[in-house]
Motif scaffolding. Structure first.
Motif, PDB file in Angstrom:
ATOM      1  N   ASN A 351       0.735  -1.113  -0.093  1.00 15.58           N
ATOM      2  CA  ASN A 351      -0.109  -0.015  -0.117  1.00 15.58           C
ATOM      3  C   ASN A 351       0.914   1.215   0.051  1.00 15.58           C
ATOM      4  N   HIS A 410      -3.993   5.714  -5.915  1.00 13.40           N
ATOM      5  CA  HIS A 410      -4.264   6.648  -5.123  1.00 13.40           C
ATOM      6  C   HIS A 410      -4.364   7.923  -5.316  1.00 13.40           C
ATOM      7  N   TYR A 412      -5.672  12.033  -3.769  1.00 14.61           N
ATOM      8  CA  TYR A 412      -6.708  12.845  -2.938  1.00 14.61           C
ATOM      9  C   TYR A 412      -6.323  14.283  -3.414  1.00 14.61           C
TER      10      TYR A 412
HETATM   11  O1  AHR Z   1      -7.398   6.742   3.183  1.00 18.79           O
HETATM   12  C1  AHR Z   1      -6.668   7.467   4.050  1.00 18.79           C
HETATM   13  C2  AHR Z   1      -4.949   7.058   3.799  1.00 18.79           C
HETATM   14  O2  AHR Z   1      -4.843   7.563   2.668  1.00 18.79           O
HETATM   15  C3  AHR Z   1      -4.745   5.642   3.639  1.00 18.79           C
HETATM   16  O3  AHR Z   1      -4.462   4.845   4.725  1.00 18.79           O
HETATM   17  C4  AHR Z   1      -3.478   5.527   2.814  1.00 18.79           C
HETATM   18  O4  AHR Z   1      -3.152   4.557   1.945  1.00 18.79           O
HETATM   19  C5  AHR Z   1      -3.607   6.942   1.949  1.00 18.79           C
HETATM   20  O5  AHR Z   1      -2.617   7.855   2.268  1.00 18.79           O
END
Ligand code: AHR
Length: 620
Positions: A351, A410, A412
């Motif tokens: 991860n 991933h 955000y």
């Molecule tokens: O979703 C929160 C965090 O965001 C997770 O633990 C990680 O994988 C990512 O950085």
């Protein structure tokens, strides 16, 4: 103008395309989805894990001599501490949030492991009260007999409802009583399962009809060893997530100090994750650590024996999920109540483990071992924590060159990023690895964020031939223990509510098509022009508290607003870099007083109104 050809067929969309990502963050497990109502039930909280903890966290004495002891008298090797009670004595547990939530007429399963040094036995009374000591139901009277650990059980029925309930445990007589694993569960768990899940939360997740459940993390899985404890120890806390710690009778499971700063009981463990996935018709998708800690730590293990042990653990995990009942690990699954296999088909290794070459070297060893024994399992590699950059590129290059099945991405980002990157996957190589978008969210919980995610998801779906799986993150947040926001579903000890993003996810997950119908659009229905600068706090004084910040376009649309009412902490911890929040009620500009509230690239117009309430705190 939209042009749609209903006879044409684009990419087919798998039923499993949209799923959920469960991580024990924001107290998502203990005090959340895991229905246990007692906090710190086995007295394992420790100051070494968190300065705010002691072995008595969650508990308060009502009288008598109480000690938490760690000696040879313990319940078992993994459950280190127990409570020694000099009789007569008692204590209460306050659960999570404002207390234990009990509902009038509902029944609750109490259990405790106990032993007594009194030949005639020791009376033990258990009850539910409010904070002032008023009884909320009839007392349960038990008698502890013998000086060997034995489990005692009983049922409590609430005669009144309360969100601030307490569990009162009182030992009578004289001598020494020993207690451990003090537990209280609502009888009414999701699907009535023992050691089960909180019904409203599980039902909200089930209502999404997710195609898969990714678990158990996140940074939770691949961190822990950085704390410096012995990874090979059989019971020591603060190590990376190891699935074998989380199965079997709950009183024999380890507890751990997790990456997010609190103690986790592992009562919600791998068996329960598999069972929950099956219960909601979702594909289970576990992630194991490849021993290259990402999540801001960036260390790779150099211990070949440790690596081999984790590789073997991963093979054992597949056997636990899929093996016959006469295999070593299949037998353990059967003993827990599930002789049939759980049909594991996909497995994540790593991860956000973004030391690209170090990760790939270790991933390759996992992959070789898994493929040799289980060629049908789809092994998912990772691409680090970013949507772009040198590590991301290198990881993708390595994954592509090695012909990896699938890569976990991933990110955000701002809502605008999601609007501007709808075409992200249009150009992905159709002959390369498939994509698992394992974590994404637009950085807030407002309607506009949800809208930007919905827009982005149309791009995922258009590219369903390469994007095979996608899950918003994180899934759950207890409003009183927030490490990360935004989140999909929020809750406290008695209520839960979905965010706007939850509704978007639900729309997509409950309406998965069979295939894409190709369409083209002409014209620009809505095109915000990005502002070029930033509205900064540069001229704001640090001795002033601010509230109700609003930025409104000239034609009356709200670009930014925050009354800070729901903010319990400092957002800067999450990298949002916007405000410090005081007392959850108002904001102060930070020390440098330069944080922008609307950054370049945010949707805006050239004319806008800026308004704010301000309070002079001190000074000029
Ligand atoms: O979703 C929160 C965090 O965001 C997770 O633990 C990680 O994988 C990512 O950085």
């Amino acid at each position: 103008t939209l042009t749609i050809d209903p006879t044409a067929k684009g990419a087919s969309i798998d039923d499993t395309m949209y799923g959920v990502f469960f991580e024990d963050i924001n107290r998502a497990a203990d005090g959340g989805l895991y229905a246990e109502l007692v906090q710190n039930r086995s007295f394992e909280y420790s100051t070494a894990d968190n300065a705010a903890y002691t072995p008595f966290t969650g508990w308060a004495p009502t009288g008598g001599a109480l000690d938490v002891v760690n000696d040879d008298g313990r319940l078992n090797e993994r459950n280190r501490n127990y409570l020694r009670v000099g009789l007569p004595a008692g204590l209460i547990n306050a659960g999570y949030n404002s207390g234990i939530n009990v509902e009038k007429g509902k029944r609750y399963d109490f259990s405790v492991w106990a032993r007594t040094d009194q030949a005639a036995g020791t009376p033990l009374e258990v009850g539910l009260t409010d904070p002032a000591g008023k009884e909320l139901g009839q007392e349960l009277k038990l008698r502890v007999r013998g000086d060997g650990w034995t489990r005692y059980t009983g049922v409590l029925t609430a005669r009144e409802s309360s969100t601030t309930g307490r569990l009162l445990v009182t030992g009578g007589g004289t001598g020494t009583l020993r207690l451990d694993e003090v537990s209280l569960f609502p009888k009414d768990t999701f699907k009535g399962r023992p050691n089960g899940l909180r019904k409203d939360l599980a039902e909200k997740i089930a209502a999404l009809e997710p195609g898969f459940v990714r678990f158990p993390g996140g940074c939770l899985v691949n961190t822990g060893s950085h704390y410096g404890y012995d990874e090979s120890s059989n019971w020591e806390r603060k190590r990376s997530y190891q699935w074998k710690d989380t199965i079997g009778p709950v009183e024999q499971r380890a507890t751990n100090a997790n990456f997010w700063g609190y103690n986790q009981s592992y009562g919600l463990g791998y068996y329960e994750y598999f069972q929950f996935s099956e219960d909601i018709g979702a594909m289970p998708l576990p992630v194991v650590p490849a021993l290259v800690t990402g999540c801001g730590q960036n260390r790779a293990t150099d211990d070949p024996a440790l690596l081999q042990r984790h590789i073997q653990d991963t093979l054992d995990l597949i056997e636990f999920a899929n093996g016959p009942v006469d295999s070593t690990w299949g037998r353990k699954r059967a003993a827990m109540g599930h002789p049939r296999p759980f049909n594991l088909t996909h497995l994540g290794v790593g991860n956000e483990e973004n030391l690209a070459d170090a990760f790939f070297e270790r991933f390759t060893q996992f992959r070789a071992a898994i493929e040799a024994k289980h060629p049908d399992i789809t092994i998912i590699s990772n691409s680090g924590p970013d949507d772009t950059g040198a590590n991301f590129d290198r990881l993708w290059q390595l994954n592509r060159e090695a012909g990896v099945d699938m890569v976990d991405e991933h990110y955000y980002n701002s809502p605008n990023w999601f609007l501007e990157n709808n075409n992200r996957y249009d150009s992905y190589d159709r002959n390369g690895p498939e994509v698992f978008l394992g974590e994404y969210a637009s950085q807030d919980n407002r309607f506009y964020n949800a809208l930007s995610e919905a827009a982005f998801m149309t791009g995922l779906e258009r590219n369903a031939d390469v994007v095979k799986l996608a899950s918003y993150a994180p899934l759950l947040s207890n409003e009183d223990y927030v490490q990360w926001r935004p989140d999909m579903i929020w809750f406290n000890n008695h209520a839960s509510w979905g965010s706007a993003s939850y509704e978007v996810q639900k729309l997509f997950m409950t309406n998965v098509g069979d295939h894409v119908v190709p369409s083209t659009a002409s014209g620009t229905p809505w095109s915000p022009s990005p502002i070029t600068g930033a509205i900064a706090l540069s001229s704001w004084a640090t001795s002033v508290a601010y509230d109700d910040v609003k930025v409104t376009s000239a034609d009356g649309r709200e670009l930014f607003a925050d009354d800070f009412s729901g903010d319990a902490g400092n957002w800067t911890g999450n990298g949002y870099g916007r405000w410090g929040v005081q007392d959850g009620a108002y904001v102060q500009s930070d020390a440098t007083a330069t944080n922008p509230i609307v950054t370049a690239g945010d949707p805006s117009w050239s004319d806008f109104t800026f308004s704010v309430k301000a309070t002079k705190l001190s000074g000029s």
